[in-house]
Scaffold this motif. Structure first.
Motif, PDB file in Angstrom:
ATOM      1  N   LEU A   1       0.857  -1.171   0.000  1.00  0.00           N
ATOM      2  CA  LEU A   1       0.000   0.000   0.000  1.00  0.00           C
ATOM      3  C   LEU A   1       0.898   1.227   0.000  1.00  0.00           C
ATOM      4  N   TRP A   2       0.676   2.096  -0.975  1.00  0.00           N
ATOM      5  CA  TRP A   2       1.456   3.315  -1.119  1.00  0.00           C
ATOM      6  C   TRP A   2       0.649   4.511  -0.650  1.00  0.00           C
ATOM      7  N   LEU A   3       1.364   5.513  -0.173  1.00  0.00           N
ATOM      8  CA  LEU A   3       0.780   6.816   0.117  1.00  0.00           C
ATOM      9  C   LEU A   3       1.303   7.800  -0.912  1.00  0.00           C
ATOM     10  N   GLU A   4       0.383   8.407  -1.664  1.00  0.00           N
ATOM     11  CA  GLU A   4       0.756   9.381  -2.689  1.00  0.00           C
ATOM     12  C   GLU A   4       0.653  10.784  -2.103  1.00  0.00           C
ATOM     13  N   THR A   5       1.724  11.566  -2.216  1.00  0.00           N
ATOM     14  CA  THR A   5       1.743  12.913  -1.661  1.00  0.00           C
ATOM     15  C   THR A   5       2.290  13.905  -2.687  1.00  0.00           C
TER      16      THR A   5
ATOM     17  N   SER B   1       5.746   9.224  -3.736  1.00  0.00           N
ATOM     18  CA  SER B   1       5.092   7.991  -3.290  1.00  0.00           C
ATOM     19  C   SER B   1       5.898   7.385  -2.146  1.00  0.00           C
ATOM     20  N   TRP B   2       5.187   6.903  -1.137  1.00  0.00           N
ATOM     21  CA  TRP B   2       5.826   6.346   0.054  1.00  0.00           C
ATOM     22  C   TRP B   2       5.263   4.957   0.341  1.00  0.00           C
ATOM     23  N   ILE B   3       6.154   4.043   0.725  1.00  0.00           N
ATOM     24  CA  ILE B   3       5.722   2.696   1.097  1.00  0.00           C
ATOM     25  C   ILE B   3       5.204   2.729   2.530  1.00  0.00           C
ATOM     26  N   LEU B   4       3.933   2.360   2.708  1.00  0.00           N
ATOM     27  CA  LEU B   4       3.378   2.324   4.062  1.00  0.00           C
ATOM     28  C   LEU B   4       3.399   0.920   4.647  1.00  0.00           C
ATOM     29  N   VAL B   5       2.845  -0.045   3.904  1.00  0.00           N
ATOM     30  CA  VAL B   5       2.832  -1.419   4.419  1.00  0.00           C
ATOM     31  C   VAL B   5       3.091  -2.401   3.283  1.00  0.00           C
ATOM     32  N   ASP B   6       3.794  -3.468   3.594  1.00  0.00           N
ATOM     33  CA  ASP B   6       3.993  -4.574   2.666  1.00  0.00           C
ATOM     34  C   ASP B   6       2.895  -5.613   2.887  1.00  0.00           C
ATOM     35  N   LEU B   7       2.380  -6.146   1.804  1.00  0.00           N
ATOM     36  CA  LEU B   7       1.351  -7.188   1.871  1.00  0.00           C
ATOM     37  C   LEU B   7       2.032  -8.512   1.538  1.00  0.00           C
TER      38      LEU B   7
END
Length: 290
Positions: free
Chosen positions: A230-234, A239-245
């Protein structure tokens, strides 16, 4: 009095003058900052001009005119159109207002959609073949890890959850250190619509939320390659990596999150919470996909 943020677009429209030159338009609207704001109370300003006036000086004058009309001057201006970056930054700087590229221009994008469908076609010189969607496409970027100072450790946990849209009516009463929201009525969302979200539980919740508050938070999305995350777009393109699935089960959660987004008109939320806190949020942001 809370802070006032404006959203701005300055670009050509599918309307031509007698010389077959496109007319340009500046749109300025107030960013909704919480769920209780009535959309029809948000400040709006628009001005057309010819292509000979497309420069930072004209735009500065338009911004100053808007400030003179507005009930509250802005502390900051957001804009999404990257190809106009230099001109908009220069005009805002000359007008004395800080500006930043942002994908958190939800009210402006909706207004531009409305004008594209119902206003521009009524203007003399409108050319349907020149009409373009207001959605701006951004080039794919590689996401990067969160900074070490705010990155969590093995104690971090996360959860994908959902809340009925009606629950957000009480959001102003929640204990939130950093955050921003907008009225769901702006999108005509029913109170029973489930709004999906990601909650991150971290011992560094406050530093993480404080750092995020300095960004222009756009939206979350599922990226499946090369690793499901799940990425956070700012901002305009960060783009930032928030969590790995990492497992089939967590990947399924991510896919269900994406499916829920479609049913919620793209609305979702990001929450940051300390594992020791059961009620308070270090950060809570309502977000919306393009």
């Amino acid at each position: 009095m809370g802070k006032t943020i404006w959203e701005l677009d300055f670009y050509s429209r599918p309307i031509f003058d007698e010389n077959r030159k496109k007319r340009w338009e500046v749109l300025i609207c107030e960013s909704p900052m919480d769920v209780t704001q009535a959309p029809d109370t948000l400040f709006r300003f628009s001005r057309f001009t010819d292509n000979q006036s497309v420069n930072s000086a004209w735009l500065k004058g338009a911004i100053q005119e808007a400030i003179a009309q507005a009930p509250n001057p802005p502390q900051r201006i957001r804009f999404f159109r990257r190809q106009m970056n230099n001109m908009i930054l220069k005009a805002c700087e000359d007008a004395g207002i800080p500006a930043a590229p942002s994908r958190r221009t939800y009210a402006l994008t909706q207004w531009l959609d409305e004008r594209t469908k119902s206003v521009y076609p009524q203007e003399e010189g409108y050319d349907e073949s020149a009409a373009k969607t207001s959605t701006v496409q951004y080039p794919a970027m590689n996401a990067i890890a969160l900074p070490d100072a705010v990155r969590g450790d093995k104690a971090d946990r996360w959860a994908i959850v959902s809340l009925p849209a009606g629950d957000f009516a009480e959001l102003p009463d929640w204990e939130i250190a950093f955050g921003e929201s907008f009225p769901l009525t702006m999108l005509g969302i029913d109170d029973q619509t489930p709004i999906p979200g990601l909650i991150i539980f971290s011992p560094r919740a406050t530093p993480l939320a404080g750092w995020m508050s300095g960004l222009e938070l756009g939206y979350l999305h599922l990226e499946t390659k090369p690793v499901p995350r799940l990425w956070l777009e700012t901002g305009a393109s960060d783009s930032w990596i928030l969590v790995d699935l990492k497992t089939p089960d967590t990947l399924k959660e991510g896919q269900e999150f994406e499916a829920a987004l479609a049913r919620a008109h793209g609305v979702h939320f990001l929450a940051i919470q300390s594992p020791q806190e059961s009620e308070a949020f270090a950060g809570f942001w309502l977000l919306k996909t393009p």
